[in-house]
Design an enzyme around this catalytic site. Sequence first.
Site, mmCIF file in Angstrom:
data_model
loop_
_atom_site.group_PDB
_atom_site.id
_atom_site.type_symbol
_atom_site.label_atom_id
_atom_site.label_comp_id
_atom_site.label_asym_id
_atom_site.label_seq_id
_atom_site.Cartn_x
_atom_site.Cartn_y
_atom_site.Cartn_z
ATOM 1 N N ASN A 29 0.776 -1.257 -0.072
ATOM 2 C CA ASN A 29 0.162 0.071 -0.349
ATOM 3 C C ASN A 29 0.940 0.966 0.140
ATOM 4 O O ASN A 29 1.980 1.301 0.889
ATOM 5 C CB ASN A 29 -1.197 0.392 1.212
ATOM 6 C CG ASN A 29 -1.994 1.285 1.057
ATOM 7 O OD1 ASN A 29 -1.789 2.239 1.558
ATOM 8 N ND2 ASN A 29 -3.148 0.605 0.878
ATOM 9 N N THR A 38 -4.945 -0.002 -2.179
ATOM 10 C CA THR A 38 -6.069 0.776 -2.238
ATOM 11 C C THR A 38 -6.754 0.476 -1.169
ATOM 12 O O THR A 38 -7.952 -0.017 -1.531
ATOM 13 C CB THR A 38 -6.114 2.000 -4.100
ATOM 14 O OG1 THR A 38 -6.434 2.885 -2.889
ATOM 15 C CG2 THR A 38 -6.971 1.165 -4.257
ATOM 16 N N GLU A 39 -6.525 1.120 -0.128
ATOM 17 C CA GLU A 39 -7.433 0.808 0.664
ATOM 18 C C GLU A 39 -9.135 1.215 0.846
ATOM 19 O O GLU A 39 -9.905 1.086 1.793
ATOM 20 C CB GLU A 39 -6.806 1.840 2.016
ATOM 21 C CG GLU A 39 -6.914 4.060 2.105
ATOM 22 C CD GLU A 39 -5.510 3.921 1.819
ATOM 23 O OE1 GLU A 39 -5.049 4.636 2.211
ATOM 24 O OE2 GLU A 39 -5.247 3.007 1.010
ATOM 25 N N ASN A 40 -9.543 1.980 -0.736
ATOM 26 C CA ASN A 40 -10.286 2.452 -0.877
ATOM 27 C C ASN A 40 -11.440 1.397 -1.731
ATOM 28 O O ASN A 40 -12.562 0.968 -1.815
ATOM 29 C CB ASN A 40 -10.851 3.106 -1.707
ATOM 30 C CG ASN A 40 -10.268 3.571 -2.599
ATOM 31 O OD1 ASN A 40 -8.816 3.511 -2.696
ATOM 32 N ND2 ASN A 40 -10.831 4.153 -3.888
ATOM 33 N N SER A 90 -11.291 -4.604 2.580
ATOM 34 C CA SER A 90 -9.531 -3.067 2.627
ATOM 35 C C SER A 90 -9.424 -3.570 3.529
ATOM 36 O O SER A 90 -8.329 -4.095 3.753
ATOM 37 C CB SER A 90 -9.864 -2.408 1.505
ATOM 38 O OG SER A 90 -9.053 -2.178 1.804
#
Length: 449
Positions: A259, A282-284, A324
Amino acid sequence: MKETPIITPQEAAQKVSSGQTLLVGGFGMTGNPVHLVHALAETGVQELTYVANNVGEAGLSGGRLLRLGKLKKAVGSYFTSNREAVQAAQEGRLEVQLIPQGTLAEALRAGGAGLGGFYTPTAAGTVIAGGADVRTLSGQEMIFVPALRGDVAFIRAWRADRAGNLQYRLTEQNFNRAMATAADLVIAEVEEIVEVGEIDPEHVHTPGLYVDFLVQATLTPEDLGSSADVRGSAKKVDEARMNMARRALRELRPGDVVNLGIGIPTLVADLITPEMGINLHTENGMLGVGPAPEGGGAMEYPVNAGKIPVTALPGASYFDSADSFGMIRGGHVDAAVMGGLQVDEAGNLANWAVPGKPLLGVGGAMDLASGAKRLIITMGHTDPDGTPKIVPECTLPLTARGAVDLVITDKAVFGFPEGQLTLLELMPGATLEEVRASTSANFVEALTS
């Protein structure tokens, strides 16, 4: 099968009452229920508690409600993108509750699942923890977070059938999926409404039993704003920043799930080639992030956590924000590369707030700092005024305690072998004397040639 009523945005807005808690989906410019929020702004509703990842750019989401004085409180992880929210909070006109992004997603999921709350290591030992109950579980300090529910949820999906089953596009699941489960009344605006059976069961992301009303929406550039467009940048990147990015890349291994944060870490993505076998997260809600597209915008492409359109590599996958961050907290992300404001001798990190300056928002940094297997910090060695950023003890609000594994600055590389801050390398053009003079922390030297 019972059909879900289809109503207008104006009819939907009338179902929200003053004083209620409103959940609003979306992340950046994607998955925002803009028709519903805009219609609500035209009503007389007041004193709302607004729950979202961020209050939103003015005109896109909560910014319009805030400007009209309709919000009493905002609950979210990020507020910087709306200067009106920052100013309102500083002036006491808006109560703000900052929650780390992953904690927010999980609190909504818990609320939708009928749970009372959960314990998480995220934010333990930081000011965000406040007066939360703290326990040591499996040898790790964790804080208790109550579940979060709303009276009404406004969400957005790509398609719905007449039974209310929803399908989302690309990274637009974000907070929409969890919010659809966590409110007493759920209203979904959708771009397409099809007959029952036209969405294959395996493509249903939110079952219709959660959805009370549907609103037919359109998708226009005005919905998303000009920030959704992909634009090339002619700005030349400073060589020192590129050197840091190149050095960070050397720490990544084939097969790693990585990330990358905003700023210098973003430059690392530009250096990664498919042959390296590095899987960007990607955290979204995406695994398998590819380079930026040549043109287009958020309507055609997935969006990363920096709210920038990206491409999907072969084998990529999409999921919602709760899943996520479950990957992050569960130790499934091999490395996180992020920026920093301060790192100290104990490996503590401060990178989200500066006292006396506008509220930045905590975003997903706390989750990543405490959850990734390896944390690499890239930052300038000093502030612009020469103040050291590698310090004996962090004086800024902490992001995570004892989490940093490697620090890469424009002057040096530091690690923590045997728990001791250690100078490992000098960066191109830097001298040992410069590093000693510009580092206030105590460190040992183990320089490699």
